[in-house]
Design an enzyme around this catalytic site. Sequence first.
Site, short mmCIF file in Angstrom:
data_model
loop_
_atom_site.label_atom_id
_atom_site.label_comp_id
_atom_site.label_asym_id
_atom_site.label_seq_id
_atom_site.Cartn_x
_atom_site.Cartn_y
_atom_site.Cartn_z
N HIS A 1 -5.20 -16.37 -3.94
CA HIS A 1 -6.53 -15.90 -3.53
C HIS A 1 -7.12 -15.08 -4.67
O HIS A 1 -6.46 -14.18 -5.20
CB HIS A 1 -6.41 -15.05 -2.26
CG HIS A 1 -7.61 -14.22 -1.97
ND1 HIS A 1 -8.88 -14.76 -1.85
CD2 HIS A 1 -7.77 -12.89 -1.78
CE1 HIS A 1 -9.73 -13.79 -1.59
NE2 HIS A 1 -9.09 -12.64 -1.56
N GLU B 1 -3.95 -9.31 3.14
CA GLU B 1 -4.35 -10.64 3.60
C GLU B 1 -3.14 -11.49 4.02
O GLU B 1 -3.25 -12.71 4.15
CB GLU B 1 -5.14 -11.38 2.52
CG GLU B 1 -6.47 -10.75 2.16
CD GLU B 1 -7.52 -10.86 3.26
OE1 GLU B 1 -7.22 -11.45 4.33
OE2 GLU B 1 -8.62 -10.33 3.07
ZN LIG Z 1 -9.84 -10.78 -1.47
#
Ligand SMILES: [Zn+2]
Length: 221
Positions: A94, A75
């Site tokens: 996150h 990410e």
């Molecule tokens: Zn995730």
Amino acid sequence: LSFLTERLAIINTGKNILSEQLTVGTWGNISCCLTDNLVAITPSGIEYGLLRPEDIVIMQLNGKIIDGLKKPSSETGLHLAIYKQRPDIKALVHTHSPYASVFATLRQDIGPFLEDQVQIIGGTIKVADYALPGSNELNESVLKALGSRYGVILANHGALGGGRHLDEALLACRIIEKSAMTYALAANIGRPHALEPNIIEHLRSFYLEKYAPFGKKGRPR
Ligand SMILES: [Zn+2]
């Protein structure tokens, strides 16, 4: 090893999200800005308990890796997109926390029901439109749903908290989870009352400018 303090803080945050059950396994990711153009981020797929400082990847905002043999989090693109668009945000955490995941599956926003939520997140916690992980579409939908706030939910995926430093980004994730749990329970019993926009604005600016633990410069303690 450069930026050892920051690398250790990222590892510590990872151990926290695991022990507080804000995520499971190796899921989730953590990053913070080191300078105007350097970001440190967790590597992909390594247990938080096994992370060593040298495993933390250091890269430029354009994605060029400066230090680190491991592959950065899948990410990473989302983290970099947020740092480019939101210079007030210097750290991101996150998670895949359970109650936030409930709202991620419902694709339902969490209204401004609690004072700590509006102080730390800045208002409603919106759910970003679904897009595949790692895609530009996801970056765009997350930035749109995040607006000027410090927290957002990714549809069918998880939560993302930001802040002026790692402690604040972790706090944002804890508050997203608590807000989601409270709303889920409250909605089971009755109809929660939302805070008025002028109250939200007052509480948010008081928190950002005067609240003692994070102070005016946004540094803890
Ligand atoms: Zn995730």
